[in-house]
Design a protein around this motif. Structure first.
Motif, PDB file in Angstrom:
ATOM      1  N   PHE A 111       0.828  -1.214   0.000  1.00 25.68           N
ATOM      2  CA  PHE A 111       0.000   0.000   0.000  1.00 25.68           C
ATOM      3  C   PHE A 111       0.856   1.255   0.000  1.00 25.68           C
ATOM      4  O   PHE A 111       0.560   2.222  -0.698  1.00 25.68           O
ATOM      5  CB  PHE A 111      -0.944   0.011   1.200  1.00 25.68           C
ATOM      6  N   ASP A 112       1.905   1.231   0.789  1.00 27.04           N
ATOM      7  CA  ASP A 112       2.789   2.400   0.798  1.00 27.04           C
ATOM      8  C   ASP A 112       3.441   2.586  -0.568  1.00 27.04           C
ATOM      9  O   ASP A 112       3.602   3.709  -1.045  1.00 27.04           O
ATOM     10  CB  ASP A 112       3.849   2.260   1.901  1.00 27.04           C
ATOM     11  N   LEU A 113       3.803   1.477  -1.191  1.00 21.02           N
ATOM     12  CA  LEU A 113       4.379   1.569  -2.546  1.00 21.02           C
ATOM     13  C   LEU A 113       3.384   2.245  -3.489  1.00 21.02           C
ATOM     14  O   LEU A 113       3.738   3.133  -4.255  1.00 21.02           O
ATOM     15  CB  LEU A 113       4.711   0.158  -3.047  1.00 21.02           C
ATOM     16  N   ARG A 114       2.134   1.816  -3.401  1.00 22.75           N
ATOM     17  CA  ARG A 114       1.134   2.375  -4.314  1.00 22.75           C
ATOM     18  C   ARG A 114       0.913   3.859  -4.064  1.00 22.75           C
ATOM     19  O   ARG A 114       0.495   4.590  -4.946  1.00 22.75           O
ATOM     20  CB  ARG A 114      -0.173   1.607  -4.175  1.00 22.75           C
ATOM     21  N   ARG A 115       1.185   4.288  -2.848  1.00 19.78           N
ATOM     22  CA  ARG A 115       1.062   5.722  -2.551  1.00 19.78           C
ATOM     23  C   ARG A 115       2.381   6.445  -2.763  1.00 19.78           C
ATOM     24  O   ARG A 115       2.528   7.595  -2.375  1.00 19.78           O
ATOM     25  CB  ARG A 115       0.566   5.907  -1.112  1.00 19.78           C
ATOM     26  N   GLN A 116       3.333   5.737  -3.341  1.00 24.44           N
ATOM     27  CA  GLN A 116       4.664   6.286  -3.632  1.00 24.44           C
ATOM     28  C   GLN A 116       5.391   6.724  -2.365  1.00 24.44           C
ATOM     29  O   GLN A 116       6.181   7.664  -2.393  1.00 24.44           O
ATOM     30  CB  GLN A 116       4.566   7.442  -4.621  1.00 24.44           C
ATOM     31  N   ARG A 117       5.104   6.051  -1.279  1.00 23.40           N
ATOM     32  CA  ARG A 117       5.850   6.301  -0.033  1.00 23.40           C
ATOM     33  C   ARG A 117       6.947   5.242   0.033  1.00 23.40           C
ATOM     34  O   ARG A 117       6.805   4.206   0.681  1.00 23.40           O
ATOM     35  CB  ARG A 117       4.898   6.218   1.159  1.00 23.40           C
ATOM     36  N   TRP A 118       8.009   5.525  -0.706  1.00 21.45           N
ATOM     37  CA  TRP A 118       9.018   4.490  -0.945  1.00 21.45           C
ATOM     38  C   TRP A 118       9.675   3.976   0.330  1.00 21.45           C
ATOM     39  O   TRP A 118       9.788   2.760   0.531  1.00 21.45           O
ATOM     40  CB  TRP A 118      10.108   4.995  -1.888  1.00 21.45           C
ATOM     41  N   GLN A 119      10.120   4.893   1.192  1.00 21.02           N
ATOM     42  CA  GLN A 119      10.873   4.454   2.379  1.00 21.02           C
ATOM     43  C   GLN A 119      10.013   3.666   3.372  1.00 21.02           C
ATOM     44  O   GLN A 119      10.433   2.594   3.825  1.00 21.02           O
ATOM     45  CB  GLN A 119      11.563   5.654   3.066  1.00 21.02           C
ATOM     46  N   PRO A 120       8.805   4.165   3.707  1.00 21.73           N
ATOM     47  CA  PRO A 120       7.952   3.338   4.578  1.00 21.73           C
ATOM     48  C   PRO A 120       7.646   1.969   3.966  1.00 21.73           C
ATOM     49  O   PRO A 120       7.602   0.966   4.675  1.00 21.73           O
ATOM     50  CB  PRO A 120       6.666   4.176   4.709  1.00 21.73           C
ATOM     51  N   ALA A 121       7.486   1.948   2.655  1.00 21.45           N
ATOM     52  CA  ALA A 121       7.210   0.658   1.988  1.00 21.45           C
ATOM     53  C   ALA A 121       8.389  -0.289   2.182  1.00 21.45           C
ATOM     54  O   ALA A 121       8.209  -1.455   2.571  1.00 21.45           O
ATOM     55  CB  ALA A 121       6.949   0.885   0.499  1.00 21.45           C
ATOM     56  N   LEU A 122       9.591   0.223   1.942  1.00 20.85           N
ATOM     57  CA  LEU A 122      10.784  -0.625   2.106  1.00 20.85           C
ATOM     58  C   LEU A 122      10.925  -1.091   3.556  1.00 20.85           C
ATOM     59  O   LEU A 122      11.324  -2.228   3.818  1.00 20.85           O
ATOM     60  CB  LEU A 122      12.040   0.130   1.652  1.00 20.85           C
ATOM     61  N   ALA A 123      10.566  -0.210   4.495  1.00 18.08           N
ATOM     62  CA  ALA A 123      10.666  -0.583   5.913  1.00 18.08           C
ATOM     63  C   ALA A 123       9.722  -1.747   6.228  1.00 18.08           C
ATOM     64  O   ALA A 123      10.080  -2.676   6.957  1.00 18.08           O
ATOM     65  CB  ALA A 123      10.349   0.626   6.795  1.00 18.08           C
ATOM     66  N   HIS A 124       8.512  -1.699   5.667  1.00 17.57           N
ATOM     67  CA  HIS A 124       7.576  -2.827   5.857  1.00 17.57           C
ATOM     68  C   HIS A 124       8.177  -4.113   5.279  1.00 17.57           C
ATOM     69  O   HIS A 124       8.082  -5.176   5.888  1.00 17.57           O
ATOM     70  CB  HIS A 124       6.242  -2.538   5.165  1.00 17.57           C
ATOM     71  N   PHE A 125       8.795  -4.001   4.109  1.00 14.95           N
ATOM     72  CA  PHE A 125       9.340  -5.202   3.465  1.00 14.95           C
ATOM     73  C   PHE A 125      10.513  -5.768   4.276  1.00 14.95           C
ATOM     74  O   PHE A 125      10.657  -6.983   4.375  1.00 14.95           O
ATOM     75  CB  PHE A 125       9.768  -4.904   2.022  1.00 14.95           C
ATOM     76  N   VAL A 126      11.298  -4.859   4.849  1.00 14.97           N
ATOM     77  CA  VAL A 126      12.426  -5.324   5.686  1.00 14.97           C
ATOM     78  C   VAL A 126      11.884  -6.100   6.893  1.00 14.97           C
ATOM     79  O   VAL A 126      12.395  -7.166   7.249  1.00 14.97           O
ATOM     80  CB  VAL A 126      13.291  -4.122   6.138  1.00 14.97           C
ATOM     81  N   ARG A 127      10.820  -5.578   7.487  1.00 13.59           N
ATOM     82  CA  ARG A 127      10.238  -6.263   8.658  1.00 13.59           C
ATOM     83  C   ARG A 127       9.566  -7.576   8.248  1.00 13.59           C
ATOM     84  O   ARG A 127       9.586  -8.555   8.985  1.00 13.59           O
ATOM     85  CB  ARG A 127       9.218  -5.346   9.348  1.00 13.59           C
ATOM     86  N   ALA A 128       8.981  -7.582   7.055  1.00  9.42           N
ATOM     87  CA  ALA A 128       8.242  -8.785   6.623  1.00  9.42           C
ATOM     88  C   ALA A 128       9.183  -9.913   6.217  1.00  9.42           C
ATOM     89  O   ALA A 128       8.870 -11.096   6.417  1.00  9.42           O
ATOM     90  CB  ALA A 128       7.331  -8.426   5.448  1.00  9.42           C
ATOM     91  N   ARG A 129      10.345  -9.568   5.670  1.00 10.13           N
ATOM     92  CA  ARG A 129      11.243 -10.567   5.051  1.00 10.13           C
ATOM     93  C   ARG A 129      11.510 -11.785   5.956  1.00 10.13           C
ATOM     94  O   ARG A 129      11.316 -12.913   5.514  1.00 10.13           O
ATOM     95  CB  ARG A 129      12.534  -9.889   4.601  1.00 10.13           C
ATOM     96  N   PRO A 130      11.931 -11.577   7.219  1.00 10.87           N
ATOM     97  CA  PRO A 130      12.213 -12.774   8.041  1.00 10.87           C
ATOM     98  C   PRO A 130      10.959 -13.509   8.512  1.00 10.87           C
ATOM     99  O   PRO A 130      11.050 -14.635   8.983  1.00 10.87           O
ATOM    100  CB  PRO A 130      12.978 -12.192   9.239  1.00 10.87           C
ATOM    101  N   ARG A 131       9.804 -12.892   8.390  1.00 15.04           N
ATOM    102  CA  ARG A 131       8.582 -13.510   8.929  1.00 15.04           C
ATOM    103  C   ARG A 131       7.825 -14.313   7.884  1.00 15.04           C
ATOM    104  O   ARG A 131       7.042 -15.195   8.226  1.00 15.04           O
ATOM    105  CB  ARG A 131       7.648 -12.422   9.482  1.00 15.04           C
ATOM    106  N   VAL A 132       8.028 -13.975   6.614  1.00 12.04           N
ATOM    107  CA  VAL A 132       7.213 -14.595   5.553  1.00 12.04           C
ATOM    108  C   VAL A 132       7.810 -15.936   5.154  1.00 12.04           C
ATOM    109  O   VAL A 132       9.011 -16.044   4.932  1.00 12.04           O
ATOM    110  CB  VAL A 132       7.156 -13.654   4.325  1.00 12.04           C
ATOM    111  N   ASP A 133       6.964 -16.971   5.082  1.00 12.72           N
ATOM    112  CA  ASP A 133       7.485 -18.264   4.631  1.00 12.72           C
ATOM    113  C   ASP A 133       6.846 -18.749   3.326  1.00 12.72           C
ATOM    114  O   ASP A 133       7.249 -19.770   2.786  1.00 12.72           O
ATOM    115  CB  ASP A 133       7.343 -19.329   5.726  1.00 12.72           C
ATOM    116  N   GLU A 134       5.877 -18.026   2.803  1.00  8.51           N
ATOM    117  CA  GLU A 134       5.276 -18.419   1.519  1.00  8.51           C
ATOM    118  C   GLU A 134       6.147 -17.898   0.375  1.00  8.51           C
ATOM    119  O   GLU A 134       6.396 -16.686   0.290  1.00  8.51           O
ATOM    120  CB  GLU A 134       3.907 -17.772   1.373  1.00  8.51           C
ATOM    121  N   PRO A 135       6.583 -18.777  -0.532  1.00  6.04           N
ATOM    122  CA  PRO A 135       7.466 -18.319  -1.614  1.00  6.04           C
ATOM    123  C   PRO A 135       6.903 -17.165  -2.448  1.00  6.04           C
ATOM    124  O   PRO A 135       7.627 -16.232  -2.774  1.00  6.04           O
ATOM    125  CB  PRO A 135       7.639 -19.578  -2.470  1.00  6.04           C
ATOM    126  N   ILE A 136       5.607 -17.204  -2.727  1.00  8.31           N
ATOM    127  CA  ILE A 136       5.068 -16.147  -3.609  1.00  8.31           C
ATOM    128  C   ILE A 136       5.106 -14.783  -2.905  1.00  8.31           C
ATOM    129  O   ILE A 136       5.322 -13.748  -3.549  1.00  8.31           O
ATOM    130  CB  ILE A 136       3.639 -16.499  -4.105  1.00  8.31           C
TER     131      ILE A 136
END
Lengths: 388, 298
Positions: A266-291
């Motif tokens: 959602f942040d990406l879609r609103r062009q809020r690049w840094q908050p979006a990347l921060a969410h992805f950094v937090r999500a990376r170790p938690r996500v186990d679904e390949p897609i």
């Protein structure tokens, strides 16, 4: 002749009437016997109507007598979902000009109006059972996923719009009205309480209401288009409803990782690049679904590309491509970046691999858009196992 | 083997042959990385100018005049990539009358030409068909849910070139694209970096002539796609042709391509890496329309 007499005698002994090949009762018999795919294939899916399916299925349920009523209702409800799942591609393709009502009161199962009617019928029948069979959880989850795949958040959440149902039988009308009064999701949560996927489904239905543009099926949904659709609908503004619905799930042990990915998107879609990347950094170790893992890398690469971090973009796209090869958008974007960086051999080999792959994996944007539809094949298998 | 090591023998072999070579005496190029091929179309009005040799061309690479190592006309076998996303209506009408445009096109090819088809529909597919011949029954252009002109062109243009062959890409399109990952804006840059010559055969009129029922947004997108396609073909030395008949369009492109000159040179006096801007002039007296690729990346 002799064989026919024997079959008829066996059927009478078993308390059933012999069924015509290709009929709904015959298909339900096959389905009930565990011959699942053949049962679905035996029917003319392009011409079959909801009215035929539900009327014949009701007769088939009644034909089993009181003892078999519970089990037969469950079988028929599962079979209704199977028919909807089997016709899903046709329905999605022709959803543009479709409506809930059909001339003459008959709704082909491959059309847009079918899921509401079919699910309303099956839901009504299952809710009326005093003693739901074990494994019914998979029916509720699958039915919700199917509506998510169609982006039918109205049926999921309930709606109040007055429709003219004069073409619909009084009984079907009552079933539909019961369904849309509460929303199918409320019925599902009532029967499968504390199910995390249904909690997420409720949040996503709220999101869908506030984010209509995302569900535009007029073109392939990728990051760029979903960003354009957002801008068209909301400009650079945000949506508190969406953020609130997803943020509430971030700490949930089962849903938090996916909620984090969705917030980043959602942040990406609103062009809020840094908050979006921060969410992805937090999500990376938690996500186990390949897609979803691939989605994190794909979306990160997309942001890096727009912020002129070309080597980071290439690295992120490479990671996405390694997790789920041949994602169309990732392959194209990675190849283009490599080609422009004069790494032509690798660029072409990725393109060639893409062009040779017959069935491409779903794009992460589509996966996010369709809620739990990605689990539908697995849940339908579990539903079948529960029926055996 | 490094690029530098290859440069010397290849260049030495080529310096001795700055003449127009007939088809049977084409030099064999072992490496494409150092020798730069430049396809040059020289026209006077609608007529190709023939009989030009190396001394008739002036070629600069980033402003530095280069020695042309070899010039050939129609001697090199051609790899032809045909890209299309949907069948033109005119062709559907022809098919109904039993006229097969594809096989009319393939009849124009030579035995040593090689053919590759790129379908730029909802999915991107390619079929390497090798020597020309009738289309296999399995290769039907099936209408799909989208048009991916940009993605299909990228696949077509990115094909690694064989140093002893020329690569012609012909795209048949109405300019529309609703399914690509890549933006139209990206096409000119991709085309600049390709060794292929790109020609586009547009089988309908420009967006200005489209029905007014189209939304402004759609028309603007379409115009943008046209502009990008026009820029892309120009950067490779190709052209846009507006012609409804696919086979006739292909014939025109092929005639243009076969009558063009292939100049080869080994860059000297310019940095090896980076963008190289190419300019080609004809030194003979007269007015000529010259088309050539506008540069390359190393």
């Amino acid at each position: 002749m002799k064989a026919g007499v024997i079959v008829a005698a066996l059927c009478l002994a078993a308390g059933v009437t012999p069924q015509t090949q290709g009929s709904i009762p015959a298909a339900l018999d096959r389905y009930s016997a565990g011959d699942f795919d053949a049962a679905v294939r035996s029917l003319p899916l392009n011409t079959l109507t909801v009215e035929t399916v539900t009327a014949d299925a009701d007769l088939w349920i009644a034909g089993g007598g009181p003892v078999a009523h519970n089990h037969r209702t469950y079988i028929a409800a599962a079979f209704a979902l199977e028919l909807l799942a089997a016709t899903s591609p046709s329905r999605l393709r022709f959803s543009g000009g479709a409506s809930y009502t059909s001339p003459g009161g008959r709704t082909p199962i491959a059309t847009f109006g079918a899921p509401l009617k079919m699910i309303a019928w099956a839901c009504g029948r299952l809710r009326a059972l005093r003693d739901p069979p074990p494994g019914v959880r998979w029916w509720w989850l699958s039915s919700v996923a199917l509506l998510q795949q169609m982006n039918d958040s109205s049926t999921l959440m309930g709606w109040t719009k007055i429709m003219k149902w004069e073409d619909v039988s009084p009984e079907m009308r009552a079933l539909i009205e019961a369904e849309i009064a509460d929303g199918h999701l409320a019925h599902a949560r009532e029967h499968v309480p504390n199910e995390p996927r249904l909690t997420l489904a409720a949040a996503l239905a709220e999101v869908a209401k506030a984010d209509r543009g995302f569900y535009d099926r007029s073109s392939r949904a990728d990051v760029l288009r979903s960003l354009e659709l957002w801008q068209k609908q909301h400009g650079t503004g945000g949506s508190d409803d969406i953020e609130r619905a997803l943020s509430a799930l971030v700490t949930d042990p089962q849903l938090g990782a996916e909620a984090e990915v969705r917030l980043g998107f959602f942040d990406l879609r609103r062009q809020r690049w840094q908050p979006a990347l921060a969410h992805f950094v937090r999500a990376r170790p938690r996500v186990d679904e390949p897609i979803l893992q691939a989605g994190i890398e794909y979306f990160s690469g997309w942001i890096y590309e727009r912020t002129n971090r070309t080597p980071d973009a290439i690295a992120a796209y490479r990671r996405a491509n390694a997790i789920v090869p041949h994602l169309r958008n990732v392959s194209m974007l990675l190849s283009a970046q490599l080609f422009e960086a004069n790494q032509r051999d690798e660029a072409y080999s990725i393109l060639d691999g893409l062009a040779r792959t017959k069935t491409l994996p779903s794009d992460p944007v589509v996966v996010l858009r369709e809620g739990d539809a990605r689990f539908l094949p697995d849940w339908m298998l579990k539903l079948r196992e529960a029926l055996r | 083997m490094s690029r530098v090591a290859l440069a010397v023998p290849v260049a030495a072999a080529l310096i001795a042959s700055t003449v127009v070579l007939p088809a049977q005496q084409q030099p064999v190029f072992r490496a494409a990385t150092d020798v730069v091929p430049v396809n040059v179309s020289v026209m006077r009005g609608r007529t190709p100018v023939t009989g030009l040799g190396a001394s008739d061309f002036e070629l600069t690479d980033n402003g530095v005049r280069q020695q042309i190592d070899a010039v050939s006309v129609d001697g090199q076998p051609v790899d032809i990539t045909i890209a299309m996303g949907a069948m033109p209506r005119s062709e559907i009408a022809q098919l109904e009358r039993g006229v097969d445009a594809s096989n009319r096109m393939f009849a124009m090819l030579r035995p040593d030409d090689r053919l590759r088809m790129v379908d730029a529909g909802g999915d991107i597919r390619q079929t390497a068909m090798g020597a020309p011949g009738p289309l296999p029954a399995s290769h039907e252009i099936v209408p799909t849910a989208g048009l991916s002109l940009n993605d299909g062109l990228f696949l077509a243009l990115a094909w690694p070139i064989d140093p002893n062959r020329r690569h012609l890409v012909v795209v048949f399109t109405n300019g529309d694209d609703n399914w690509s990952t890549l933006d139209a804006d990206r096409l000119p840059d991709i085309a600049s970096r390709s060794d292929a010559v790109l020609h586009a055969v547009l089988y309908n009129a420009l967006p200005e002539a489209q029905p007014s029922s189209m939304s402004k947004e759609r028309i603007n997108n379409w115009r943008q796609a046209y502009r990008a396609l026009d820029a892309a073909v120009r950067r490779t030395g190709g052209l846009l042709h507006v012609i409804a008949d696919r086979a006739a369009g292909f014939e025109r492109v092929l005639a243009d391509f076969r009558s063009s000159y292939l100049l080869r040179y080994t860059p000297r006096g310019v940095p090896a890496s980076g963008w190289h801007r190419i300019e080609v002039k004809v030194t003979r007296a007269g007015s000529f329309d010259i088309r050539a690729r506008q540069g390359y990346e190393r």
